[in-house]
Design a protein around this motif. Structure first.
Motif, PDB file in Angstrom:
ATOM      1  N   GLY A  50       0.790  -1.223   0.000  1.00  0.00           N
ATOM      2  CA  GLY A  50       0.000   0.000   0.000  1.00  0.00           C
ATOM      3  C   GLY A  50       0.817   1.264   0.000  1.00  0.00           C
ATOM      4  N   ASN A  51       2.148   1.162  -0.017  1.00  0.00           N
ATOM      5  CA  ASN A  51       3.022   2.333   0.030  1.00  0.00           C
ATOM      6  C   ASN A  51       3.441   2.728  -1.379  1.00  0.00           C
ATOM      7  OD1 ASN A  51       4.279   4.324   1.484  1.00  0.00           O
ATOM      8  ND2 ASN A  51       6.096   3.123   1.978  1.00  0.00           N
ATOM      9  N   LEU A  52       3.306   4.006  -1.710  1.00  0.00           N
ATOM     10  CA  LEU A  52       3.777   4.537  -2.984  1.00  0.00           C
ATOM     11  C   LEU A  52       5.147   5.153  -2.753  1.00  0.00           C
ATOM     12  CD1 LEU A  52       2.940   5.144  -5.985  1.00  0.00           C
ATOM     13  CD2 LEU A  52       2.216   7.401  -5.169  1.00  0.00           C
ATOM     14  N   VAL A  53       6.178   4.707  -3.507  1.00  0.00           N
ATOM     15  CA  VAL A  53       7.545   5.155  -3.229  1.00  0.00           C
ATOM     16  C   VAL A  53       8.242   5.577  -4.514  1.00  0.00           C
ATOM     17  CG1 VAL A  53       7.818   3.700  -1.175  1.00  0.00           C
ATOM     18  CG2 VAL A  53       8.454   2.799  -3.413  1.00  0.00           C
ATOM     19  N   GLN A  54       9.196   6.526  -4.363  1.00  0.00           N
ATOM     20  CA  GLN A  54      10.105   6.918  -5.439  1.00  0.00           C
ATOM     21  C   GLN A  54      11.511   6.510  -5.040  1.00  0.00           C
ATOM     22  OE1 GLN A  54       9.453  10.922  -7.338  1.00  0.00           O
ATOM     23  NE2 GLN A  54       8.131  11.201  -5.570  1.00  0.00           N
ATOM     24  N   TYR A  55      12.277   5.995  -5.998  1.00  0.00           N
ATOM     25  CA  TYR A  55      13.586   5.449  -5.669  1.00  0.00           C
ATOM     26  C   TYR A  55      14.476   5.464  -6.913  1.00  0.00           C
ATOM     27  CZ  TYR A  55      11.767   1.401  -8.141  1.00  0.00           C
ATOM     28  OH  TYR A  55      11.238   0.586  -9.097  1.00  0.00           O
ATOM     29  N   PRO A  56      15.796   5.422  -6.731  1.00  0.00           N
ATOM     30  CA  PRO A  56      16.695   5.265  -7.880  1.00  0.00           C
ATOM     31  C   PRO A  56      16.709   3.823  -8.350  1.00  0.00           C
ATOM     32  CG  PRO A  56      17.970   5.472  -5.863  1.00  0.00           C
ATOM     33  CD  PRO A  56      16.532   5.662  -5.484  1.00  0.00           C
ATOM     34  N   VAL A  57      16.685   3.620  -9.644  1.00  0.00           N
ATOM     35  CA  VAL A  57      16.662   2.277 -10.228  1.00  0.00           C
ATOM     36  C   VAL A  57      17.998   1.582  -9.984  1.00  0.00           C
ATOM     37  CG1 VAL A  57      16.511   1.007 -12.404  1.00  0.00           C
ATOM     38  CG2 VAL A  57      14.985   2.939 -11.970  1.00  0.00           C
ATOM     39  N   GLY A  58      17.946   0.258  -9.858  1.00  0.00           N
ATOM     40  CA  GLY A  58      19.167  -0.519  -9.727  1.00  0.00           C
ATOM     41  C   GLY A  58      19.617  -0.724  -8.306  1.00  0.00           C
ATOM     42  N   THR A  59      18.740  -0.415  -7.327  1.00  0.00           N
ATOM     43  CA  THR A  59      19.077  -0.656  -5.926  1.00  0.00           C
ATOM     44  C   THR A  59      18.342  -1.894  -5.442  1.00  0.00           C
ATOM     45  OG1 THR A  59      17.310   0.876  -5.335  1.00  0.00           O
ATOM     46  CG2 THR A  59      19.529   1.757  -5.393  1.00  0.00           C
ATOM     47  N   PRO A  60      18.881  -2.599  -4.468  1.00  0.00           N
ATOM     48  CA  PRO A  60      18.262  -3.854  -4.009  1.00  0.00           C
ATOM     49  C   PRO A  60      16.850  -3.633  -3.473  1.00  0.00           C
ATOM     50  CG  PRO A  60      20.474  -3.578  -3.100  1.00  0.00           C
ATOM     51  CD  PRO A  60      20.111  -2.281  -3.737  1.00  0.00           C
ATOM     52  N   ASP A  61      15.934  -4.542  -3.808  1.00  0.00           N
ATOM     53  CA  ASP A  61      14.554  -4.433  -3.334  1.00  0.00           C
ATOM     54  C   ASP A  61      14.471  -4.456  -1.813  1.00  0.00           C
ATOM     55  OD1 ASP A  61      13.689  -4.278  -5.871  1.00  0.00           O
ATOM     56  OD2 ASP A  61      12.960  -6.331  -6.030  1.00  0.00           O
ATOM     57  N   ALA A  62      15.397  -5.154  -1.180  1.00  0.00           N
ATOM     58  CA  ALA A  62      15.325  -5.305   0.283  1.00  0.00           C
ATOM     59  C   ALA A  62      15.691  -4.019   1.015  1.00  0.00           C
ATOM     60  CB  ALA A  62      16.260  -6.420   0.725  1.00  0.00           C
ATOM     61  N   ALA A  63      16.363  -3.124   0.348  1.00  0.00           N
ATOM     62  CA  ALA A  63      16.807  -1.902   1.031  1.00  0.00           C
ATOM     63  C   ALA A  63      16.718  -0.708   0.097  1.00  0.00           C
ATOM     64  CB  ALA A  63      18.242  -2.075   1.530  1.00  0.00           C
ATOM     65  N   PHE A  64      15.501  -0.444  -0.415  1.00  0.00           N
ATOM     66  CA  PHE A  64      15.311   0.701  -1.303  1.00  0.00           C
ATOM     67  C   PHE A  64      15.766   1.989  -0.614  1.00  0.00           C
ATOM     68  CE2 PHE A  64      13.817  -1.200  -4.804  1.00  0.00           C
ATOM     69  CZ  PHE A  64      12.474  -1.480  -4.945  1.00  0.00           C
ATOM     70  N   PRO A  65      16.634   2.755  -1.218  1.00  0.00           N
ATOM     71  CA  PRO A  65      16.929   4.081  -0.667  1.00  0.00           C
ATOM     72  C   PRO A  65      15.855   5.072  -1.136  1.00  0.00           C
ATOM     73  CG  PRO A  65      18.328   3.650  -2.563  1.00  0.00           C
ATOM     74  CD  PRO A  65      17.477   2.427  -2.376  1.00  0.00           C
ATOM     75  N   TYR A  66      14.662   4.965  -0.561  1.00  0.00           N
ATOM     76  CA  TYR A  66      13.574   5.843  -0.977  1.00  0.00           C
ATOM     77  C   TYR A  66      13.986   7.304  -0.831  1.00  0.00           C
ATOM     78  CZ  TYR A  66      10.870   1.621   0.154  1.00  0.00           C
ATOM     79  OH  TYR A  66      10.388   0.339   0.237  1.00  0.00           O
ATOM     80  N   TYR A  67      13.512   8.151  -1.740  1.00  0.00           N
ATOM     81  CA  TYR A  67      13.650   9.581  -1.497  1.00  0.00           C
ATOM     82  C   TYR A  67      12.286  10.257  -1.366  1.00  0.00           C
ATOM     83  CZ  TYR A  67      13.159   9.911  -6.645  1.00  0.00           C
ATOM     84  OH  TYR A  67      12.741   9.799  -7.949  1.00  0.00           O
ATOM     85  N   TRP A  68      11.200   9.480  -1.566  1.00  0.00           N
ATOM     86  CA  TRP A  68       9.863   9.974  -1.239  1.00  0.00           C
ATOM     87  C   TRP A  68       8.947   8.771  -1.039  1.00  0.00           C
ATOM     88  CZ3 TRP A  68       4.958   9.409  -3.390  1.00  0.00           C
ATOM     89  CH2 TRP A  68       3.959  10.212  -2.803  1.00  0.00           C
ATOM     90  N   THR A  69       8.046   8.870  -0.089  1.00  0.00           N
ATOM     91  CA  THR A  69       7.067   7.827   0.172  1.00  0.00           C
ATOM     92  C   THR A  69       5.753   8.455   0.614  1.00  0.00           C
ATOM     93  OG1 THR A  69       6.497   5.992   1.638  1.00  0.00           O
ATOM     94  CG2 THR A  69       8.068   7.592   2.484  1.00  0.00           C
ATOM     95  N   SER A  70       4.654   7.800   0.258  1.00  0.00           N
ATOM     96  CA  SER A  70       3.324   8.282   0.677  1.00  0.00           C
ATOM     97  C   SER A  70       3.030   7.937   2.129  1.00  0.00           C
ATOM     98  CB  SER A  70       2.240   7.665  -0.218  1.00  0.00           C
ATOM     99  OG  SER A  70       2.231   6.243  -0.079  1.00  0.00           O
ATOM    100  N   ARG A  71       3.889   7.132   2.763  1.00  0.00           N
ATOM    101  CA  ARG A  71       3.748   6.715   4.160  1.00  0.00           C
ATOM    102  C   ARG A  71       2.402   6.007   4.399  1.00  0.00           C
ATOM    103  NH1 ARG A  71       7.994   8.761   6.776  1.00  0.00           N
ATOM    104  NH2 ARG A  71       8.976  10.654   5.963  1.00  0.00           N
ATOM    105  N   THR A  72       2.041   5.153   3.461  1.00  0.00           N
ATOM    106  CA  THR A  72       0.791   4.393   3.604  1.00  0.00           C
ATOM    107  C   THR A  72       1.081   2.903   3.662  1.00  0.00           C
ATOM    108  OG1 THR A  72       0.571   4.535   1.181  1.00  0.00           O
ATOM    109  CG2 THR A  72      -0.679   6.119   2.496  1.00  0.00           C
ATOM    110  N   GLU A  73       2.272   2.531   4.152  1.00  0.00           N
ATOM    111  CA  GLU A  73       2.585   1.110   4.262  1.00  0.00           C
ATOM    112  C   GLU A  73       1.585   0.430   5.203  1.00  0.00           C
ATOM    113  OE1 GLU A  73       4.554   3.575   4.915  1.00  0.00           O
ATOM    114  OE2 GLU A  73       5.493   3.467   6.893  1.00  0.00           O
ATOM    115  N   GLY A  74       1.293  -0.838   4.896  1.00  0.00           N
ATOM    116  CA  GLY A  74       0.328  -1.591   5.702  1.00  0.00           C
ATOM    117  C   GLY A  74      -1.102  -1.401   5.257  1.00  0.00           C
ATOM    118  N   GLN A  75      -1.314  -0.632   4.171  1.00  0.00           N
ATOM    119  CA  GLN A  75      -2.679  -0.365   3.688  1.00  0.00           C
ATOM    120  C   GLN A  75      -3.035  -1.230   2.478  1.00  0.00           C
ATOM    121  OE1 GLN A  75      -4.836   1.932   5.136  1.00  0.00           O
ATOM    122  NE2 GLN A  75      -3.295   2.106   6.747  1.00  0.00           N
ATOM    123  N   GLY A  76      -2.177  -2.198   2.129  1.00  0.00           N
ATOM    124  CA  GLY A  76      -2.416  -3.061   0.955  1.00  0.00           C
ATOM    125  C   GLY A  76      -3.415  -4.141   1.275  1.00  0.00           C
TER     126      GLY A  76
END
Length: 773
Positions: free
Chosen positions: A182-208
């Motif tokens: 449920g979280n909408l995130v922006q990130y640089p491509v080519g980074t590991p899925d387990a540790a996305f270095p997000y630079y923006w998030t909607s902060r709606t995790e857990g809403q999926g």
């Protein structure tokens, strides 16, 4: 009877409205080519599916055809979007949408589960494929690339990816994902899925897990999460009629909502949640992002230069050769440079707690493994290069970077030669003591001997010095005899200007080909200022500036030594019809010139006004890279200066009006000259040509007349040019040649306009003589 007539009129009106909204069927056997029948239009002709120009080739996609600024909203085959001019897009008889190429395998543009019967380009911007039962079997809305249109949904697990650049629709380096949680995130491509270095998030995790991102036709952008809860990103209620809305992640990693009025003709920003410097990776390694008038700008760390000046994402590399920091005999010594209020990716190999700023600096300096250190709140984090995700912030982090300092040279000889000088002084001392026992004659003889030894040492060192190494530090002082030898007594003249002739030469030690300018007139400034200007200009280092390698002051003679530019001046190329360059390359040349001027104005240690920007002073090297030359008229500004008074300089036709009014001169005089140069590059003619008719003789007058009359095609002799691109560049040039310096844009703004990243309003009449017509 009246009731029947009214019923028939209403029926006709309803039928017409229905027909207007109904999609146009594209039948089997239909085809498109890049150069003739190039697209299938929606009923309103607002959207089109088909070929659009991309660099030197074409791409297939969906774009807004009903507005002047063609905007691509979907791209096919994104990992390899470029197709040749002779390709054909076919909705084949066997029910496939395929790209046929004369050489190579056919490429499926869509892979529906059933055979295609018909297709439609809808007014919503959705391209749809149907089977024989008229069921939708594939639609572009289900396969988003970098944008969302009203009515389109980004489902859980789906991603948008930025384009590589404004002119390249292939996949870029930034992503936007609607995550399953449920979280909408922006990130640089080519980074590991387990540790996305997000630079923006909607902060709606857990809403999926069935969250979606949605855009309505009134500009309402929102997340629909668990139990139908709506999380608003923007508030709706914006105009629906004759207004287009588009949510997109742009080439710089900014996800935003934008609107375009079909009446006003410009894109406007409704919502952008992130700072322009937030996207991680925008500036590449060893560089950091700062905001300049709310526009992102990338800078290298001290001791580093851009790998590719035109591509920020490639980052920066050291401008010195790395040697062991323990070495005492090398050409590089090390120092620590600091930068306040910087934020970087936290990746230390050692953390020192409860330390002081100076202790942190010293600890890194004395550690050969340490290349940078981040100090904050009494914590010192030692790091190795590269540093990533740098940006200027308001926090108190201090960045220390270990940089190399090259050995300094004076007139071709290293100035730090303590060993040799010391040995000579000991010899002289010992011989002097001995001579006291042998009398005056032996003293004189030994003195001569010592003097000859000193000259021999000097000569040996001079011959061993790598001249190219000196050039990277500062301009070298040549002797007149050296330049006479290099130019074979000034035999081969390359050209002649107002201040002297230029000769081809070859430096004897390195066999490097150079251009030697022999000044025949001195500027009003005195000897000291002349030397100061040479030293300041010699420190400039940019891929779009001709490098000043050295100088010579010998009695009345003043000579400047430049790198040799094998392809001559732009004047020889632009003004010669048989050498005419294509439109895209001419615009790239203009961008290269703008980058060079921007460097002089804003990025030099001491800002420089060139004062004589013209095609004759714009040269091409062997790689056909354009460089600005001839700093003979340049005016330096002190750090706290924005303007200066000086006598008129420059070349007729390129000189800004304020020169003639004896007003203080600013960097805007170069902007004016660039505007004239840009018009010459666009139109491939001189700015003043009295062989033409009176109304065409003065280029800037003729251009503005054509601009007002909407007859821009005359300026390019009906060359095949996208008229919207031509209009855009003409508007940039007209803004640059405004009579009032304050109205002209900065070179930073000019470059952004050339790159297509900012809107360009309609310029006013540029000069007083035009407005008096």
């Amino acid at each position: 009877m009246a009731a029947i007539l009214l019923f028939l009129l209403l029926s006709a009106y309803y039928s017409a409205g229905t027909a207007q909204q109904s999609p146009l069927n594209i039948s089997l056997g239909s085809s498109l080519t890049p150069t003739s029948n190039s697209s299938w239009l929606s009923p309103s002709r607002l959207y089109a599916f088909g070929f659009y120009q991309q660099g030197n080739g074409y791409a297939i996609g969906i774009f807004l055809a009903g507005i002047p600024q063609r905007t691509v909203v979907w791209t096919a085959n994104r990992d390899n979007p470029i197709v040749p001019m002779n390709a054909t897009l076919v909705l084949s008889i066997d029910g496939r949408l395929v790209l046929q190429q004369t050489q190579g395998q056919d490429i499926d543009i869509a892979n529906p589960p059933d055979s295609i019967s018909t297709a439609s380009m809808l007014d919503s911007g959705n391209f749809v494929l149907y089977n024989s039962a008229r069921n939708v079997i594939w639609q572009s809305f289900d396969h988003p690339t970098n944008a969302l249109l009203p009515g389109q949904t980004l489902k859980a697990g789906q991603k948008l990816f930025s384009s590589a650049s404004e002119t390249d629709s292939s996949r870029g380096i930034f992503g936007l994902e609607m995550q399953a949680d449920g979280n909408l995130v922006q990130y640089p491509v080519g980074t590991p899925d387990a540790a996305f270095p997000y630079y923006w998030t909607s902060r709606t995790e857990g809403q999926g897990p069935n969250a979606t991102l949605n855009l309505e036709d009134d500009g309402h952008l929102y997340l629909l999460v668990t139990n139908g809860t709506v999380v608003n990103l923007t508030v709706g209620g914006h105009p629906k009629n004759r207004t287009i809305y588009l949510a997109r992640i742009d080439v710089h990693g900014i996800f935003g909502l934008y609107s375009h009025s079909l009446d006003r003709g410009n894109w406007s920003t409704i919502w952008e949640p992130t700072n322009k410097c937030d996207p991680k990776g925008l500036c590449g390694v060893n560089s950091f992002c700062i905001l300049m008038d709310k526009v992102a700008d990338c800078r290298c760390l001290p001791g580093f230069d851009f790998v590719n000046q035109g591509n920020w994402t490639t980052g920066c590399e050291r401008n010195f050769t790395v040697e062991s920091c323990k070495s005492k005999a090398g050409n590089v010594t090390y120092d620590m440079r600091s930068w306040d209020n910087m934020q970087w990716e936290n990746n230390p190999y050692e953390v020192l707690e409860a330390t002081r700023q100076e202790d942190c600096k010293k600890a890194c300096f004395e550690d050969c493994n340490c290349e940078a250190a981040l100090f904050r709140d009494r914590e010192c984090r030692k790091q190795k290069l590269p540093l990533r995700f740098g940006k200027s912030t308001t926090d108190s982090t201090i960045t220390f970077v270990k940089v190399g300092i090259l050995v300094s040279y004076t007139q071709g000889v290293p100035s730090n030669l303590p060993k040799i000088n010391k040995e000579v002084r000991v010899d002289v001392l010992v011989i002097g003591i001995t001579l006291t026992t042998f009398g005056v004659l032996m003293f004189v003889l030994t003195g001569v001997y010592a003097h000859r030894n000193r000259l021999r040492a000097y000569k040996n060192i001079s011959e061993d010095v790598n001249v190219e190494y000196i050039e990277n530090v500062a301009p070298r002082a040549f002797t007149f005899a050296e330049l006479e030898q290099a130019t074979n007594d000034f035999r081969e003249e390359l050209g002649r200007g107002a201040f002297g002739a230029v000769y081809k030469g070859i430096l004897p030690n390195s066999q490097k080909v150079v251009a030697v300018k022999k000044l025949e007139k001195m500027l009003e400034e005195g000897e000291t200022e002349f030397q100061n200007e040479i030293l300041a200009i010699g420190k400039t280092h940019h891929r779009n500036l001709v490098r000043l390698l050295g100088y010579c002051i010998h009695g009345p003679n003043r000579l400047l030594v430049y790198e040799y530019m094998s392809n001559g001046s732009l004047a020889d190329i632009i003004f010669t019809p048989e050498k005419k360059l294509n439109w895209d390359y001419r615009i790239e040349i203009a961008s290269q010139i703008a980058r060079g001027i921007l460097y002089l104005h804003e990025e030099c240690e001491i800002p420089i006004i060139h004062c004589d920007i013209k095609l004759q002073n714009l040269l091409m090297d062997e790689k056909r890279c354009t460089k600005i030359s001839d700093f003979g008229l340049a005016k330096l500004l002190k750090h706290d200066q924005t303007k200066t008074y000086t006598g008129i300089r420059g070349t007729k036709g390129y000189v800004a009006p304020e020169w003639h009014r004896k007003l203080p001169v600013t960097v805007k005089v170069d902007v004016y000259s660039f505007g004239i140069v840009l018009l010459e590059i666009i139109c491939c003619r001189k700015n003043i040509d009295w062989s033409l008719t009176e109304d065409q003789a003065v280029l800037e007058e003729w251009v503005y007349d054509c601009f007002e009359a909407k007859e821009l095609h005359k300026l390019v002799n009906d060359e095949e040019v996208d008229m919207s691109k031509l209009e855009r560049v003409i508007k940039i040039a007209i803004w640059c040649i405004q009579d009032e310096p304050a109205i002209r844009p900065s070179m930073k703004k000019v470059l952004l306009m050339l790159e297509g990243t900012v809107d360009i309003p309609v310029p006013p009449c540029p000069t007083s003589f035009l407005s008096s017509k």
